[in-house]
Design an enzyme around this catalytic site. Structure first.
Site, PDB file in Angstrom:
ATOM      1  N   SER A   1     -12.612 -20.384 -35.154  1.00  0.00           N
ATOM      2  CA  SER A   1     -11.964 -21.592 -35.682  1.00  0.00           C
ATOM      3  C   SER A   1     -11.038 -22.313 -34.702  1.00  0.00           C
ATOM      4  O   SER A   1     -10.515 -23.379 -35.031  1.00  0.00           O
ATOM      5  CB  SER A   1     -11.181 -21.258 -36.959  1.00  0.00           C
TER       6      SER A   1
ATOM      7  N   SER B   1      -7.466 -23.969 -42.033  1.00  0.00           N
ATOM      8  CA  SER B   1      -8.716 -23.734 -41.303  1.00  0.00           C
ATOM      9  C   SER B   1      -9.939 -23.912 -42.189  1.00  0.00           C
ATOM     10  O   SER B   1     -10.900 -23.144 -42.133  1.00  0.00           O
ATOM     11  CB  SER B   1      -8.723 -22.332 -40.679  1.00  0.00           C
TER      12      SER B   1
ATOM     13  N   LYS C   1     -11.695 -25.975 -34.108  1.00  0.00           N
ATOM     14  CA  LYS C   1     -11.154 -27.078 -34.908  1.00  0.00           C
ATOM     15  C   LYS C   1     -10.118 -27.915 -34.141  1.00  0.00           C
ATOM     16  O   LYS C   1      -9.812 -29.040 -34.559  1.00  0.00           O
ATOM     17  CB  LYS C   1     -10.547 -26.520 -36.200  1.00  0.00           C
TER      18      LYS C   1
ATOM     19  N   LYS D   1      -3.597 -22.696 -32.969  1.00  0.00           N
ATOM     20  CA  LYS D   1      -4.711 -22.542 -33.921  1.00  0.00           C
ATOM     21  C   LYS D   1      -5.371 -21.197 -33.666  1.00  0.00           C
ATOM     22  O   LYS D   1      -5.748 -20.871 -32.551  1.00  0.00           O
ATOM     23  CB  LYS D   1      -5.734 -23.672 -33.733  1.00  0.00           C
TER      24      LYS D   1
END
Length: 440
Positions: free
Chosen positions: A60, A115, A63, A228
């Protein structure tokens, strides 16, 4: 004697202990991730790495790139119609249903905080009509950033054999993201309520899962400004994060970390290693005069830095820094430009090693005309012109004198010739008269 000996031993011990501490701090950290990078944000220099260019799955952390493209292509208040139910999407979702209408801002918060893969797909389809077409934008943007060893197949980071990146590329992507103030603002939101515009009975709450930015988390790191994390069973734990200390920013990225909790601890260790063992400084600031250049004959143009130029070196080298800038060879004698125009390029050196290229702007305007050359010619050759004019005047005077004298000589010669030729005619006339008299 004994007291002197004890004093010597005391200072020797202090020196040894200090040396041991410095060596201990300066030793690069041991981490549990397979690939990792600590990068200086302003220069791009790598301060620490472990398999920085090994290709691994990002999960993720993908992203971050999705958010960059969204912020470049959308207004935060744009409304998005969701095209698929969250139940049809693998991995983490925030609960969007087909037909829901939400803003781009809400989707970005669902993307970065919780997320949500459904938020990622909704944004991708809104921008490019499909996730496949959006992946084309992702790869194009990655190459522009310099993440040349990456390949993206979807906006969320779901497993795909061809969906890959490196720790170095991931750090470059995060460094690009934090240049956007909106991205930084969204990354710091702790809790957010998403309101479904076409169904007031439904709301969705999203929480920030970046534990290092959350003051209530045991993994909180006070210098964190954005981050992130990601996870899939194949990629394991991944993370990219930015931290700022005394105005200086470092970027860290981790791929394939087996222990999530240790991963957060490793992040702190690596950041502390960077902030404690390296000296960060600014060589030039944007708008600063760094040099000057003579243009034409007596005009000097200040050369202004077009961007900040920073450098980072180990602490032990900070008192032995030599900097210089070399200007390109370019003829600006007849150039015209306005204040602020880039007129030259410079090469910046740190301790005789090339640091970067720097565009240099004109500090003042200059508009060239041929009159400038003419004026400078007469100004620069004023003495020579006076001497030349004087000599020319004398030569002209002599020439005129010679012409006049020559003309006078010609006139005298002509007059003499006329006198000479007239005498025989008079004698001829006398002879003719005598002959006539004889005949008579």
């Amino acid at each position: 004697m004994k007291s002197h000996f004890k004093t010597l031993i005391f200072f020797l011990l202090i020196f040894l202990v200090s040396s041991v501490n410095v060596m201990a701090v300066a030793t690069p950290p041991e981490i549990n991730a397979e690939g990792s990078v600590l990068m200086d944000a302003s220069t791009g220099e790598i301060l620490f790495s472990k398999n920085p260019n090994k290709v691994l799955e990002p999960a993720s952390t993908t992203k971050v790139l999705t958010a960059i493209i969204t912020l470049e292509n959308c207004d935060l208040n744009e409304e998005v119609a969701v095209k698929e139910d969250f139940t049809k999407i693998d991995g983490t979702t925030i609960g969007l249903l087909k037909g829901d209408i939400v803003t781009v801002r809400d989707l970005l918060l669902g993307l970065l905080l919780e997320s949500g893969n459904d938020a990622a797909n909704a944004l991708a389809c809104h921008i490019s009509s499909s996730t496949d077409k959006f992946a084309v934008l992702m790869n194009k943007k990655a190459k522009e950033i310099g993440a040349v060893n990456s390949n993206f197949k979807n906006p969320s980071g779901l497993p795909n054999p061809k969906h890959l990146t490196t720790a170095h590329d991931l750090a470059l992507i995060m460094n690009e993201a934090i240049k956007n103030k909106t991205y930084l603002e969204l990354s710091k939101v702790m809790l957010h309520e998403i309101k479904i515009k076409n169904d007031s009975s439904r709301t969705i709450w999203v929480n920030n899962k970046n534990h290092m930015i959350n003051k209530n988390s045991k993994y909180y790191y006070k210098y964190t400004i954005a981050g992130k994390n990601g996870y899939t069973t194949k990629a394991n734990h991944t993370y990219t994060i930015a931290a700022e200390n005394n105005g200086h920013i470092l970027i860290a990225a981790y791929l394939n970390a087996l222990d999530k909790n240790q991963n957060f601890k490793d992040m702190k260790t690596v950041f502390d290693y960077g902030f404690n063992n390296f000296y960060f400084s600014s060589m030039y600031k944007k708008g600063q005069e760094v040099d000057s250049i003579k243009v034409g004959h007596d005009l000097t143009i200040p050369l202004i830095a077009s961007k900040d130029v920073d450098y980072v070196i180990p602490n032990e080298d900070k008192n032995n820094v030599n900097t210089r800038i070399e200007l390109e060879h370019k003829n600006l004698k007849r150039a015209s430009f306005d204040k602020g125009d880039v007129i030259l390029k410079g090469t910046v050196y740190l301790n005789d090693k090339e640091l970067c290229k720097l565009d240099l702007c004109a500090g003042t305007s200059r508009h060239y005309t041929i009159k400038e050359d003419i004026d400078y010619f007469f100004k620069d050759n004023e003495k020579n012109l006076i001497i030349g004019a004087s000599i020319g005047g004398v030569v002209l005077l002599i020439a005129l004198t010679l012409v006049i004298e020559t003309r006078k000589k010609k006139k005298r010669k002509k007059r003499l010739l006329e006198i000479t030729t007239s005498i025989p005619k008079v004698e001829d006339n006398k002879l003719k008269k005598r002959r006539r008299r004889r005949k008579d």
